[in-house]
Design a protein around this motif. Structure first.
Motif, PDB file in Angstrom:
ATOM      1  N   SER A  72     -25.864  10.654 -42.548  1.00 11.85           N
ATOM      2  CA  SER A  72     -27.070  11.039 -41.816  1.00 11.85           C
ATOM      3  C   SER A  72     -27.184  10.279 -40.499  1.00 11.85           C
ATOM      4  CB  SER A  72     -28.311  10.801 -42.677  1.00 11.85           C
ATOM      5  OG  SER A  72     -28.490   9.433 -42.961  1.00 11.85           O
ATOM      6  N   ASP A  73     -26.717   9.026 -40.467  1.00  9.74           N
ATOM      7  CA  ASP A  73     -26.706   8.271 -39.206  1.00  9.74           C
ATOM      8  C   ASP A  73     -25.832   8.974 -38.170  1.00  9.74           C
ATOM      9  OD1 ASP A  73     -28.311   6.068 -40.121  1.00  9.74           O
ATOM     10  OD2 ASP A  73     -26.570   5.288 -41.182  1.00  9.74           O
ATOM     11  N   VAL A  74     -24.661   9.381 -38.599  1.00 10.48           N
ATOM     12  CA  VAL A  74     -23.749  10.103 -37.708  1.00 10.48           C
ATOM     13  C   VAL A  74     -24.371  11.429 -37.282  1.00 10.48           C
ATOM     14  CG1 VAL A  74     -21.486  11.198 -37.521  1.00 10.48           C
ATOM     15  CG2 VAL A  74     -21.710   8.988 -38.686  1.00 10.48           C
ATOM     16  N   HIS A  75     -25.030  12.097 -38.243  1.00  8.92           N
ATOM     17  CA  HIS A  75     -25.644  13.395 -37.962  1.00  8.92           C
ATOM     18  C   HIS A  75     -26.759  13.248 -36.918  1.00  8.92           C
ATOM     19  CE1 HIS A  75     -25.498  17.548 -39.396  1.00  8.92           C
ATOM     20  NE2 HIS A  75     -26.793  17.605 -39.188  1.00  8.92           N
ATOM     21  N   PHE A  76     -27.613  12.235 -37.078  1.00 13.20           N
ATOM     22  CA  PHE A  76     -28.674  12.013 -36.087  1.00 13.20           C
ATOM     23  C   PHE A  76     -28.082  11.741 -34.706  1.00 13.20           C
ATOM     24  CE2 PHE A  76     -31.779  10.786 -39.575  1.00 13.20           C
ATOM     25  CZ  PHE A  76     -32.633  11.843 -39.337  1.00 13.20           C
ATOM     26  N   GLU A  78     -29.061   1.923 -31.766  1.00 13.11           N
ATOM     27  CA  GLU A  78     -29.981   3.037 -31.571  1.00 13.11           C
ATOM     28  C   GLU A  78     -29.242   4.268 -31.048  1.00 13.11           C
ATOM     29  OE1 GLU A  78     -33.990   0.518 -30.242  1.00 13.11           O
ATOM     30  OE2 GLU A  78     -32.885   1.728 -28.757  1.00 13.11           O
ATOM     31  N   THR A  79     -29.857   5.417 -31.291  1.00 11.21           N
ATOM     32  CA  THR A  79     -29.440   6.653 -30.640  1.00 11.21           C
ATOM     33  C   THR A  79     -30.676   7.280 -30.006  1.00 11.21           C
ATOM     34  OG1 THR A  79     -28.165   8.699 -30.884  1.00 11.21           O
ATOM     35  CG2 THR A  79     -29.714   8.160 -32.659  1.00 11.21           C
ATOM     36  N   ASN A  80     -30.480   8.418 -29.326  1.00 12.59           N
ATOM     37  CA  ASN A  80     -31.597   9.065 -28.633  1.00 12.59           C
ATOM     38  C   ASN A  80     -31.303  10.558 -28.479  1.00 12.59           C
ATOM     39  OD1 ASN A  80     -29.813   9.374 -26.376  1.00 12.59           O
ATOM     40  ND2 ASN A  80     -30.339   7.312 -25.671  1.00 12.59           N
ATOM     41  N   PRO A  81     -32.253  11.341 -27.912  1.00 16.28           N
ATOM     42  CA  PRO A  81     -32.032  12.786 -27.772  1.00 16.28           C
ATOM     43  C   PRO A  81     -30.830  13.157 -26.912  1.00 16.28           C
ATOM     44  CG  PRO A  81     -34.360  12.279 -27.554  1.00 16.28           C
ATOM     45  CD  PRO A  81     -33.638  10.961 -27.545  1.00 16.28           C
ATOM     46  N   LYS A  82     -30.320  12.209 -26.112  1.00 16.55           N
ATOM     47  CA  LYS A  82     -29.130  12.477 -25.298  1.00 16.55           C
ATOM     48  C   LYS A  82     -27.835  12.246 -26.084  1.00 16.55           C
ATOM     49  CE  LYS A  82     -31.437  11.011 -21.008  1.00 16.55           C
ATOM     50  NZ  LYS A  82     -31.393  10.046 -19.865  1.00 16.55           N
ATOM     51  N   SER A  96     -36.602  16.558 -39.401  1.00 13.96           N
ATOM     52  CA  SER A  96     -36.560  15.222 -38.799  1.00 13.96           C
ATOM     53  C   SER A  96     -35.777  15.295 -37.499  1.00 13.96           C
ATOM     54  CB  SER A  96     -35.904  14.221 -39.757  1.00 13.96           C
ATOM     55  OG  SER A  96     -36.678  14.057 -40.926  1.00 13.96           O
ATOM     56  N   VAL A  97     -36.498  15.273 -36.396  1.00 15.25           N
ATOM     57  CA  VAL A  97     -35.886  15.458 -35.075  1.00 15.25           C
ATOM     58  C   VAL A  97     -36.139  14.216 -34.222  1.00 15.25           C
ATOM     59  CG1 VAL A  97     -35.848  16.875 -32.990  1.00 15.25           C
ATOM     60  CG2 VAL A  97     -36.215  17.947 -35.223  1.00 15.25           C
ATOM     61  N   ILE A  98     -35.096  13.735 -33.559  1.00 13.37           N
ATOM     62  CA  ILE A  98     -35.209  12.566 -32.685  1.00 13.37           C
ATOM     63  C   ILE A  98     -35.883  12.967 -31.373  1.00 13.37           C
ATOM     64  CG2 ILE A  98     -33.916  10.866 -31.351  1.00 13.37           C
ATOM     65  CD1 ILE A  98     -31.787  10.898 -33.491  1.00 13.37           C
ATOM     66  N   ARG A  99     -36.965  12.275 -31.039  1.00 14.37           N
ATOM     67  CA  ARG A  99     -37.687  12.574 -29.801  1.00 14.37           C
ATOM     68  C   ARG A  99     -37.713  11.382 -28.843  1.00 14.37           C
ATOM     69  NH1 ARG A  99     -39.383  17.461 -30.939  1.00 14.37           N
ATOM     70  NH2 ARG A  99     -40.042  17.994 -33.059  1.00 14.37           N
ATOM     71  N   GLY A 100     -37.152  10.261 -29.279  1.00 11.37           N
ATOM     72  CA  GLY A 100     -37.074   9.060 -28.452  1.00 11.37           C
ATOM     73  C   GLY A 100     -35.968   8.176 -28.979  1.00 11.37           C
ATOM     74  N   ASP A 101     -35.968   6.916 -28.609  1.00 11.20           N
ATOM     75  CA  ASP A 101     -34.976   5.988 -29.140  1.00 11.20           C
ATOM     76  C   ASP A 101     -35.208   5.800 -30.638  1.00 11.20           C
ATOM     77  OD1 ASP A 101     -33.886   5.629 -26.628  1.00 11.20           O
ATOM     78  OD2 ASP A 101     -35.170   3.903 -26.163  1.00 11.20           O
ATOM     79  N   LEU A 102     -34.132   5.824 -31.408  1.00 10.35           N
ATOM     80  CA  LEU A 102     -34.247   5.679 -32.860  1.00 10.35           C
ATOM     81  C   LEU A 102     -33.215   4.684 -33.360  1.00 10.35           C
ATOM     82  CD1 LEU A 102     -35.485   6.721 -35.592  1.00 10.35           C
ATOM     83  CD2 LEU A 102     -33.451   8.207 -35.730  1.00 10.35           C
ATOM     84  N   GLY A 103     -33.674   3.624 -34.008  1.00 13.71           N
ATOM     85  CA  GLY A 103     -32.782   2.685 -34.666  1.00 13.71           C
ATOM     86  C   GLY A 103     -32.211   3.297 -35.928  1.00 13.71           C
ATOM     87  N   LEU A 104     -30.918   3.160 -36.117  1.00 21.32           N
ATOM     88  CA  LEU A 104     -30.230   3.794 -37.231  1.00 21.32           C
ATOM     89  C   LEU A 104     -30.079   2.828 -38.404  1.00 21.32           C
ATOM     90  CD1 LEU A 104     -27.486   5.600 -35.129  1.00 21.32           C
ATOM     91  CD2 LEU A 104     -29.473   6.667 -36.230  1.00 21.32           C
ATOM     92  N   GLY A 105     -29.615   3.346 -39.531  1.00 18.68           N
ATOM     93  CA  GLY A 105     -29.241   2.525 -40.670  1.00 18.68           C
ATOM     94  C   GLY A 105     -30.288   2.424 -41.762  1.00 18.68           C
ATOM     95  N   GLU A 126     -17.485   1.199 -31.941  1.00 16.03           N
ATOM     96  CA  GLU A 126     -16.196   1.392 -32.624  1.00 16.03           C
ATOM     97  C   GLU A 126     -16.418   1.777 -34.090  1.00 16.03           C
ATOM     98  OE1 GLU A 126     -15.342  -2.270 -29.913  1.00 16.03           O
ATOM     99  OE2 GLU A 126     -17.094  -1.152 -30.654  1.00 16.03           O
ATOM    100  N   ALA A 127     -17.440   1.179 -34.703  1.00 13.73           N
ATOM    101  CA  ALA A 127     -17.735   1.475 -36.099  1.00 13.73           C
ATOM    102  C   ALA A 127     -18.134   2.933 -36.284  1.00 13.73           C
ATOM    103  CB  ALA A 127     -18.854   0.557 -36.602  1.00 13.73           C
ATOM    104  N   PHE A 128     -18.984   3.440 -35.410  1.00  9.56           N
ATOM    105  CA  PHE A 128     -19.423   4.832 -35.521  1.00  9.56           C
ATOM    106  C   PHE A 128     -18.293   5.801 -35.210  1.00  9.56           C
ATOM    107  CE2 PHE A 128     -23.636   3.284 -36.087  1.00  9.56           C
ATOM    108  CZ  PHE A 128     -24.362   4.340 -36.627  1.00  9.56           C
ATOM    109  N   GLU A 129     -17.417   5.426 -34.306  1.00 12.27           N
ATOM    110  CA  GLU A 129     -16.250   6.267 -34.042  1.00 12.27           C
ATOM    111  C   GLU A 129     -15.375   6.360 -35.290  1.00 12.27           C
ATOM    112  OE1 GLU A 129     -15.441   8.236 -31.645  1.00 12.27           O
ATOM    113  OE2 GLU A 129     -17.128   7.718 -30.333  1.00 12.27           O
TER     114      GLU A 129
END
Length: 362
Positions: free
Chosen positions: A52-56, A18-22, A65-74, A342-345
């Motif tokens: 787009s996953d990296v972009h989010f 997941e990612t989030n607004p932070k 499409s704006v993240i306002r809470g926790d968002l599962g990617l993929g 590590e994968a996202f890096e």
């Protein structure tokens, strides 16, 4: 083959990314979902990291499409069915499937769904598009209607790559590419690479592909030896880079597939086009951009866009299973779900020389 009970007993945790607004990237233990009567519970075996996953993660949104809470990617995923709902008839436990992640309303009152352009459905649910969690997790519930059976000849890794291939096939279809059309592909990232493979299968000739990265250009050449490569020079303007492209192509392009969304690259594609040519923009870029308006106007250059895809998965499966498109070389980096950071890096760092990064779970 292990039963669903065996798999769940062996791997009870539903690891998700997941990612989030932070702009944090978190590996979490998500709840195990329960499938409805029309759904299948899928053990996701392979998921690719999309731009787009990296972009989010990095910017917190794409367009509206704006993240306002926790968002599962993929959303580039394949897996195996481990449970089925009571109404599921076409698929069974043990079937290997690719997940089409845009789920339209499918109502006859919806013009887009009724006419087959369901990617334009205003009520579509797209996994990993806020606020809907994505498929980069161990277990995911998916409607049977949007699961595509994989033949034995297609691996899970290839099954996950059917999603970016679908983007390319939609571009080939909408752009009207024909045999012998001189083509320029701007950008040798994952979408540029699958567009190259699709355009090669479609008979475009000659083909030029561009990028700022020599390693990616070398990989493009290894995928399709006849492609002509042009390294975009940062110290040159769009017209100068376009001159390089036209020289390599031996003519002006009838069609440009722009796969970066970068403003300067779009300009270059426009300047590389012939009178009456088309620039087809697949890449995602800034919300507002400038274009060489009067040049495109005086040259009758069509500038067109694409939003996702529709009715591409069966065709993608056929092209791969028939050997017309080989997706295997595109996966350059592999990680486990636990190695998501590590994968996202790797996916977001040019020094890693990654084309497609996938997270695998056996």
């Amino acid at each position: 083959m292990s039963s669903a009970t065996d798999i769940l007993a062996r791997k009870p945790k539903n690891i998700a990314i997941e990612t989030n607004p932070k702009h944090e990237l978190n590996v979490v233990d998500a709840e195990l979902p329960e499938q409805g009567p029309d759904d299948c519970l899928v053990h996701v075996r392979a998921t690719g990291i999309c731009g787009s996953d990296v972009h989010f993660w990095k910017t917190g949104g794409i367009g509206n499409s704006v993240i306002r809470g926790d968002l599962g990617l993929g959303h580039e995923s394949s897996g195996i069915v481990i449970k089925t709902g009571s109404n599921v008839k076409r698929l069974k436990v043990g079937d290997r499937v690719a997940l089409e992640c845009g789920i339209p309303c499918s109502k006859p009152t919806c013009e887009f769904c009724r006419t087959g352009r369901y990617n334009g459905c205003p009520d579509i649910i797209f996994y990993s598009s806020p606020p809907v969690n994505g498929t980069l997790r161990r277990y995911h519930v998916h409607p049977e209607a949007w699961l595509h059976l994989l033949p034995d000849s297609i691996t899970y890794e290839e099954g996950a790559l059917l999603e970016p291939l679908s983007v390319a096939l939609a571009g080939i279809e909408r752009s009207g590419l024909r045999l012998g059309d001189p083509l320029v592909i701007c950008g040798a990232g994952p979408i540029g690479m699958v567009s190259l493979l699709a355009a090669n299968a479609a008979g475009a000739a000659p083909i030029v592909i561009t990028d700022i990265d020599q390693n990616r250009l070398a990989m493009a050449k290894s995928l399709v030896p006849r492609v002509r490569i042009v390294e975009v020079q940062r110290n040159m303007d769009a017209k100068e880079n376009a001159d390089q492209i036209k020289q390599a192509l031996g003519q002006e392009a009838k069609l440009v597939l722009e796969c970066t969304g970068v403003e300067s690259s779009i300009h270059t594609g426009i300047y590389a086009s012939r009178f009456g040519g088309s620039v087809f923009i697949i890449g995602v870029g800034k919300d507002f951009q400038e274009v060489p308006f009067m040049h495109a106007s005086f040259r009758e250059i069509d500038i067109r866009f694409q939003f996702r895809y529709h009715e591409t998965y069966p065709k993608a499966i056929m092209l791969v299973s028939e050997g017309l498109i080989d997706l295997k070389p595109l996966v350059t980096h592999r990680f486990t779900l636990e190695q998501a950071k590590e994968a996202f890096e790797a996916a977001s760092t040019p020094a890693s020389k990654a084309v497609k990064v996938q997270l695998l779970d056996d």
